[in-house]
Design a protein around this motif. Structure first.
Motif, PDB file in Angstrom:
ATOM      1  N   LYS A  52       0.929  -1.052   0.104  1.00 23.83           N
ATOM      2  CA  LYS A  52       0.110   0.061   0.049  1.00 23.83           C
ATOM      3  C   LYS A  52       0.795   1.313  -0.119  1.00 23.83           C
ATOM      4  CE  LYS A  52      -2.835  -2.202   3.508  1.00 23.83           C
ATOM      5  NZ  LYS A  52      -3.350  -1.803   4.931  1.00 23.83           N
ATOM      6  N   ALA A  53       0.250   2.313  -0.550  1.00 23.76           N
ATOM      7  CA  ALA A  53       0.880   3.755  -0.476  1.00 23.76           C
ATOM      8  C   ALA A  53      -0.018   4.544  -1.204  1.00 23.76           C
ATOM      9  CB  ALA A  53       2.277   3.790  -1.423  1.00 23.76           C
ATOM     10  N   ASN A  54       0.265   5.723  -0.881  1.00 25.71           N
ATOM     11  CA  ASN A  54      -0.777   6.977  -1.127  1.00 25.71           C
ATOM     12  C   ASN A  54      -0.637   7.171  -2.601  1.00 25.71           C
ATOM     13  OD1 ASN A  54       1.567   8.388  -1.526  1.00 25.71           O
ATOM     14  ND2 ASN A  54       1.000  10.149  -0.050  1.00 25.71           N
ATOM     15  N   SER A  55       0.282   6.795  -3.373  1.00 28.32           N
ATOM     16  CA  SER A  55       0.373   7.044  -5.016  1.00 28.32           C
ATOM     17  C   SER A  55       0.601   5.694  -5.799  1.00 28.32           C
ATOM     18  CB  SER A  55       1.196   8.267  -5.200  1.00 28.32           C
ATOM     19  OG  SER A  55       2.547   7.794  -5.024  1.00 28.32           O
ATOM     20  N   GLU A  56       0.405   5.771  -7.185  1.00 21.21           N
ATOM     21  CA  GLU A  56       0.553   4.511  -7.779  1.00 21.21           C
ATOM     22  C   GLU A  56       2.192   4.380  -7.972  1.00 21.21           C
ATOM     23  OE1 GLU A  56      -0.336   2.659 -12.310  1.00 21.21           O
ATOM     24  OE2 GLU A  56      -1.564   4.755 -11.525  1.00 21.21           O
ATOM     25  N   GLU A  57       2.965   5.569  -8.210  1.00 25.73           N
ATOM     26  CA  GLU A  57       4.330   5.300  -8.244  1.00 25.73           C
ATOM     27  C   GLU A  57       4.979   4.952  -6.811  1.00 25.73           C
ATOM     28  OE1 GLU A  57       2.805   8.401  -9.006  1.00 25.73           O
ATOM     29  OE2 GLU A  57       2.686   7.851 -10.998  1.00 25.73           O
ATOM     30  N   ARG A  58       4.718   5.259  -5.798  1.00 25.27           N
ATOM     31  CA  ARG A  58       5.135   4.986  -4.512  1.00 25.27           C
ATOM     32  C   ARG A  58       4.731   3.351  -4.328  1.00 25.27           C
ATOM     33  NH1 ARG A  58       8.914   8.168  -3.648  1.00 25.27           N
ATOM     34  NH2 ARG A  58       8.160  10.151  -3.233  1.00 25.27           N
ATOM     35  N   VAL A  59       3.477   2.969  -4.464  1.00 26.16           N
ATOM     36  CA  VAL A  59       3.350   1.660  -4.466  1.00 26.16           C
ATOM     37  C   VAL A  59       4.033   0.675  -5.268  1.00 26.16           C
ATOM     38  CG1 VAL A  59       1.423   1.210  -6.054  1.00 26.16           C
ATOM     39  CG2 VAL A  59       1.505  -0.173  -3.784  1.00 26.16           C
ATOM     40  N   LYS A  60       4.484   1.011  -6.626  1.00 30.00           N
ATOM     41  CA  LYS A  60       5.118   0.340  -7.672  1.00 30.00           C
ATOM     42  C   LYS A  60       6.855   0.311  -7.019  1.00 30.00           C
ATOM     43  CE  LYS A  60       2.836   0.978 -11.765  1.00 30.00           C
ATOM     44  NZ  LYS A  60       2.965   1.718 -13.314  1.00 30.00           N
ATOM     45  N   ALA A  61       7.274   1.552  -6.288  1.00 28.31           N
ATOM     46  CA  ALA A  61       8.588   1.454  -5.667  1.00 28.31           C
ATOM     47  C   ALA A  61       8.536   0.417  -4.308  1.00 28.31           C
ATOM     48  CB  ALA A  61       8.822   2.973  -5.003  1.00 28.31           C
ATOM     49  N   VAL A  62       7.367   0.316  -3.847  1.00 33.01           N
ATOM     50  CA  VAL A  62       7.313  -0.724  -2.749  1.00 33.01           C
ATOM     51  C   VAL A  62       7.501  -2.027  -3.366  1.00 33.01           C
ATOM     52  CG1 VAL A  62       5.871  -1.975  -0.830  1.00 33.01           C
ATOM     53  CG2 VAL A  62       6.032   0.892  -1.012  1.00 33.01           C
ATOM     54  N   LEU A  63       6.843  -2.378  -4.457  1.00 31.36           N
ATOM     55  CA  LEU A  63       6.869  -3.512  -5.131  1.00 31.36           C
ATOM     56  C   LEU A  63       8.366  -3.925  -5.652  1.00 31.36           C
ATOM     57  CD1 LEU A  63       6.041  -6.143  -6.536  1.00 31.36           C
ATOM     58  CD2 LEU A  63       5.250  -4.557  -8.396  1.00 31.36           C
ATOM     59  N   ASP A  64       9.145  -2.876  -6.032  1.00 36.78           N
ATOM     60  CA  ASP A  64      10.444  -2.735  -6.633  1.00 36.78           C
ATOM     61  C   ASP A  64      11.511  -3.150  -5.503  1.00 36.78           C
ATOM     62  OD1 ASP A  64      12.432  -2.791  -8.677  1.00 36.78           O
ATOM     63  OD2 ASP A  64      12.941  -0.501  -7.713  1.00 36.78           O
ATOM     64  N   ILE A  65      11.161  -2.366  -4.289  1.00 37.97           N
ATOM     65  CA  ILE A  65      12.027  -2.884  -3.106  1.00 37.97           C
ATOM     66  C   ILE A  65      11.915  -4.579  -2.619  1.00 37.97           C
ATOM     67  CG2 ILE A  65      12.468  -2.746  -0.739  1.00 37.97           C
ATOM     68  CD1 ILE A  65      11.604   0.319  -1.147  1.00 37.97           C
ATOM     69  N   PHE A  66      10.614  -4.915  -2.680  1.00 34.65           N
ATOM     70  CA  PHE A  66      10.394  -6.416  -2.472  1.00 34.65           C
ATOM     71  C   PHE A  66      11.099  -7.266  -3.447  1.00 34.65           C
ATOM     72  CE2 PHE A  66       7.361 -10.018  -2.296  1.00 34.65           C
ATOM     73  CZ  PHE A  66       7.740 -10.510  -1.008  1.00 34.65           C
ATOM     74  N   GLN A  67      10.896  -6.779  -4.843  1.00 34.54           N
ATOM     75  CA  GLN A  67      11.495  -7.658  -5.787  1.00 34.54           C
ATOM     76  C   GLN A  67      13.066  -7.854  -5.635  1.00 34.54           C
ATOM     77  OE1 GLN A  67       9.966  -6.003  -9.314  1.00 34.54           O
ATOM     78  NE2 GLN A  67       8.428  -7.426  -9.414  1.00 34.54           N
ATOM     79  N   SER A  68      13.690  -6.609  -5.134  1.00 38.41           N
ATOM     80  CA  SER A  68      15.120  -6.544  -5.084  1.00 38.41           C
ATOM     81  C   SER A  68      15.469  -7.566  -3.757  1.00 38.41           C
ATOM     82  CB  SER A  68      15.556  -5.295  -4.951  1.00 38.41           C
ATOM     83  OG  SER A  68      15.147  -4.781  -3.406  1.00 38.41           O
TER      84      SER A  68
END
Length: 162
Positions: A52-68
């Motif tokens: 979860k995050a307040n914007s689409e870009e931030r939630v994609k960044a969270v996904l990117d962190i998890f993938q890394s």
């Protein structure tokens, strides 16, 4: 007469490594400056991983962190089935899950690949969520393994080589 040699094709993920990657991602999200005050978080509830995050870009960044974090722990991203970001109230969410086992349609693709491009005399059978590959020649089995390592649709491991 020599008996057939076999191996099993499976798709498994170490759940402890996934849990460790999730914990590392949670820690990094809490500590990073660019995630302060944006409501970014990642949670694991049963079978689903919710970001979860307040914007689409931030939630994609969270996904990117998890993938890394998954990649650092030698977990293939083919095992992560992440959906598209969607709005939920004032926040954006991504639902993801870790896929284990070989789905029936992918098992059929693997079966067809072995039949079409594999060495002659190699047989494969679907057994639930895994495949058993057998042949009289161990060399044929090893060349079949090399063929399957290039398979794109799933993260495959080979076990019970006899």
């Amino acid at each position: 007469m020599a008996s057939d040699s076999t191996f099993d094709v499976v798709s498994k993920v170490d759940s402890q490594e996934v849990s460790n990657a999730l914990n590392q991602a949670q820690k990094e999200i809490v500590q990073r400056y660019d995630f302060k005050g944006v409501g970014a978080e990642i949670d694991f509830s049963g079978e689903k991983i919710l970001m979860k995050a307040n914007s689409e870009e931030r939630v994609k960044a969270v996904l990117d962190i998890f993938q890394s974090k998954l990649v650092r722990r030698n977990i293939s991203l083919k095992s992560l089935d992440a959906g598209e970001p969607f709005a939920s109230g004032k926040e954006f969410r991504i639902e993801a899950e870790i896929v284990e086992g070989i789905a029936q349609d992918i098992a059929k693709k693997i079966n067809k690949l072995i039949r079409d491009e594999g060495p002659k005399g190699v047989k494969s059978t679907i057994q639930g969520d895994e495949l058993r590959v057998s042949s009289k020649s161990r060399d044929d089995l090893q060349s079949t393994m090399a063929l399957l390592r290039a398979f794109e649709d799933a993260d495959l491991q080979f076990v019970n080589f006899r």
